[in-house]
Design a protein around this motif. Structure first.
Motif, PDB file in Angstrom:
ATOM      1  N   ILE A  33       0.835  -1.206   0.000  1.00 24.61           N
ATOM      2  CA  ILE A  33       0.000   0.000   0.000  1.00 24.61           C
ATOM      3  C   ILE A  33       0.865   1.250   0.000  1.00 24.61           C
ATOM      4  N   GLN A  44      -3.339   3.804  -2.601  1.00 21.12           N
ATOM      5  CA  GLN A  44      -4.685   3.255  -2.675  1.00 21.12           C
ATOM      6  C   GLN A  44      -5.176   3.335  -4.128  1.00 21.12           C
ATOM      7  N   THR A  45      -4.430   2.699  -5.011  1.00 19.68           N
ATOM      8  CA  THR A  45      -4.732   2.703  -6.437  1.00 19.68           C
ATOM      9  C   THR A  45      -5.383   1.379  -6.817  1.00 19.68           C
ATOM     10  N   PRO A  46      -5.952   1.283  -8.023  1.00 23.72           N
ATOM     11  CA  PRO A  46      -6.577   0.018  -8.445  1.00 23.72           C
ATOM     12  C   PRO A  46      -5.585  -1.120  -8.689  1.00 23.72           C
ATOM     13  N   TRP A  68      -6.728  -6.671   2.289  1.00 25.83           N
ATOM     14  CA  TRP A  68      -6.830  -5.394   1.571  1.00 25.83           C
ATOM     15  C   TRP A  68      -8.213  -4.776   1.758  1.00 25.83           C
ATOM     16  N   MET A 119      -9.236  -1.286   3.575  1.00 26.51           N
ATOM     17  CA  MET A 119      -9.979  -0.243   2.869  1.00 26.51           C
ATOM     18  C   MET A 119     -11.200   0.230   3.640  1.00 26.51           C
ATOM     19  N   ARG A 135     -11.533   4.128   3.656  1.00 23.18           N
ATOM     20  CA  ARG A 135     -12.661   4.739   2.959  1.00 23.18           C
ATOM     21  C   ARG A 135     -13.725   5.279   3.910  1.00 23.18           C
ATOM     22  N   THR A 154     -11.418  -2.038  -7.929  1.00 29.18           N
ATOM     23  CA  THR A 154     -11.066  -0.820  -8.657  1.00 29.18           C
ATOM     24  C   THR A 154     -11.979   0.329  -8.257  1.00 29.18           C
ATOM     25  N   ALA A 157     -10.968   1.477  -4.755  1.00 34.13           N
ATOM     26  CA  ALA A 157      -9.703   2.206  -4.769  1.00 34.13           C
ATOM     27  C   ALA A 157      -9.878   3.639  -5.266  1.00 34.13           C
ATOM     28  N   ARG A 158     -10.829   3.842  -6.155  1.00 34.69           N
ATOM     29  CA  ARG A 158     -11.041   5.170  -6.728  1.00 34.69           C
ATOM     30  C   ARG A 158     -12.105   5.976  -5.991  1.00 34.69           C
TER      31      ARG A 158
END
Length: 395
Positions: A269, A274-276, A317, A321, A325, A383, A386-387
């Protein structure tokens, strides 16, 4: 206990969180390895034994969903204390069962406590380690994996000694009781998360959030694939031409790969943020692993086991998140409950559908295609996660 704002206090709280995680799979890991003795001594039918293996996922789903409401009412630390009390009593008393009824009841109690602990871990990290979410998620993820493995390994030789299966399943109550002690001290620093009302999060809006559904689907796809691996991977390889001993070793290899993958998560990480990229990789290797088993099960079983083991990094993961998030402990608690509760339900039914498709078609092809699609779901939903922005900004 030292103030939680000091370095020593944070170390103590961190250790308490890891100890909590170490207790959350012993009720499962210590039973499967002594199932034959349980059936003989307690008169468990094959159907009852099957229900006992399904009970953990049912409890994780039902009580996982209820955890957020409990946290709002009594506080996060008190919820952990409640969980550990349930685990301690359940593990201790089921060792004295003289029939299926008491054993099932106490297993239900211990597993309900484990479910509360599952959902409490992400908000605990959010509250106490908002600057170390990846590290703490990796550590408690590794502890969760180690919990089931260690309890299985240790329970086998213990069950063969004078105490038999009763000592093998009951001794883990001691670990839960020891873990309870620091959490009793932490009650004085309790945290309540409020959903709804002033400054809170409306539960109905959280349920409608696309982020919530992406989290649920991603966790459910990973959980379903993982429990299908535990239940069927060795059998699928054996039916594909791999000898039974090697097939069992491949399942062990798959599980072993998951531990270093989880511990590497903080670095991953940090390296890719925190990318796809990470969920795409987790989903990709999962799909490749299942397709490899489909096309050439006996040619390179170790390669497929390693790929699937690496794909298991999606578990930790997603849990990390949940903290990344959300902005608040309230958001983390709600998102954790709505992710893990239904997600574990998917985990409970996935092995059933894997076997059902095999029975209906006469081969493993349809089952393996279904499991490969789970990797695609992980990649797509991961994905989006992550976005995505914080949950609180989207409702």
């Amino acid at each position: 206990m030292a103030s939680m704002s000091t370095s020593r206090g944070r170390v103590l709280v961190g250790a308490s969180i890891i100890l909590l995680a170490l207790n959350l799979r012993v009720a499962v890991g210590s039973v499967g390895v002594v199932m034959s003795s349980l059936q003989e001594d307690l008169g468990l039918s094959p159907t009852a034994a099957g229900l006992l293996t399904t009970l953990p996922m049912v409890c994780f789903a039902v009580f996982g969903l209820a955890t957020d409401s409990i946290v709002r009412r009594i506080g996060l630390h008190r919820t952990v204390v409640l969980a550990l009390i349930a685990i301690t009593i359940g593990l201790a008393l089921r060792a004295f069962a003289d029939g299926p009824a008491l054993f099932f009841a106490m297993s239900f109690l211990a597993l309900s406590g484990a479910a509360l602990g599952n959902v409490s871990l992400p908000p605990l990290v959010k509250v106490h380690f908002p600057d170390r979410i990846a590290l703490m998620s990796a550590l408690f993820g590794a502890a969760l994996m180690g919990s089931g493995t260690i309890s299985s390994l240790v329970s086998v030789p213990v069950s063969q000694g004078p105490g038999g299966w009763r000592l093998a399943v009951g001794m883990w109550a001691g670990l839960a009781a020891i873990t309870l002690l620091p959490w009793l001290r932490l009650i004085g620093h309790d945290v309540k998360t409020k959903i709804g009302g002033a400054g809170g999060l409306p539960a109905s809006a959280v349920i409608r959030s696309p982020l919530t559904w992406a989290m649920l689907l991603c966790f459910g796809a990973q959980s379903g694939g993982a429990y299908a691996q535990f239940g069927w991977f060795a059998q699928i390889l054996a039916d594909g031409g791999v000898d039974a001993t090697t097939a069992g070793l491949m399942l062990s290899l798959l599980t072993a790969v998951g531990m270093p993958m989880t511990l590497a998560l903080p670095w991953l990480i940090r390296r890719w943020g925190q990318t796809p990229l990470l969920p795409l990789c987790f989903g990709g290797v999962t799909t490749m692993g299942w397709l490899g088993v489909l096309v050439a099960p006996s040619q390179a079983p170790a390669a497929w086991a390693v790929l699937l083991g690496l794909g298991g990094g999606a578990f930790t993961w997603v849990l990390a998140m949940i903290g990344y998030r959300t902005r608040t402990a309230a958001g983390t608690s709600t998102l954790s409950a709505m992710t893990q509760g239904p997600g574990y339900l998917v985990g409970a039914i996935s092995p059933f559908f894997t076997g059902l498709l095999h029975d209906l078609t006469g081969s493993w092809n349809a089952s393996l295609i279904m499991l490969a699609c789970a990797g695609v779901i992980i990649a797509i939903t991961g994905t989006y996660i992550a976005r995505s922005g914080p949950l609180e900004s989207r409702i």
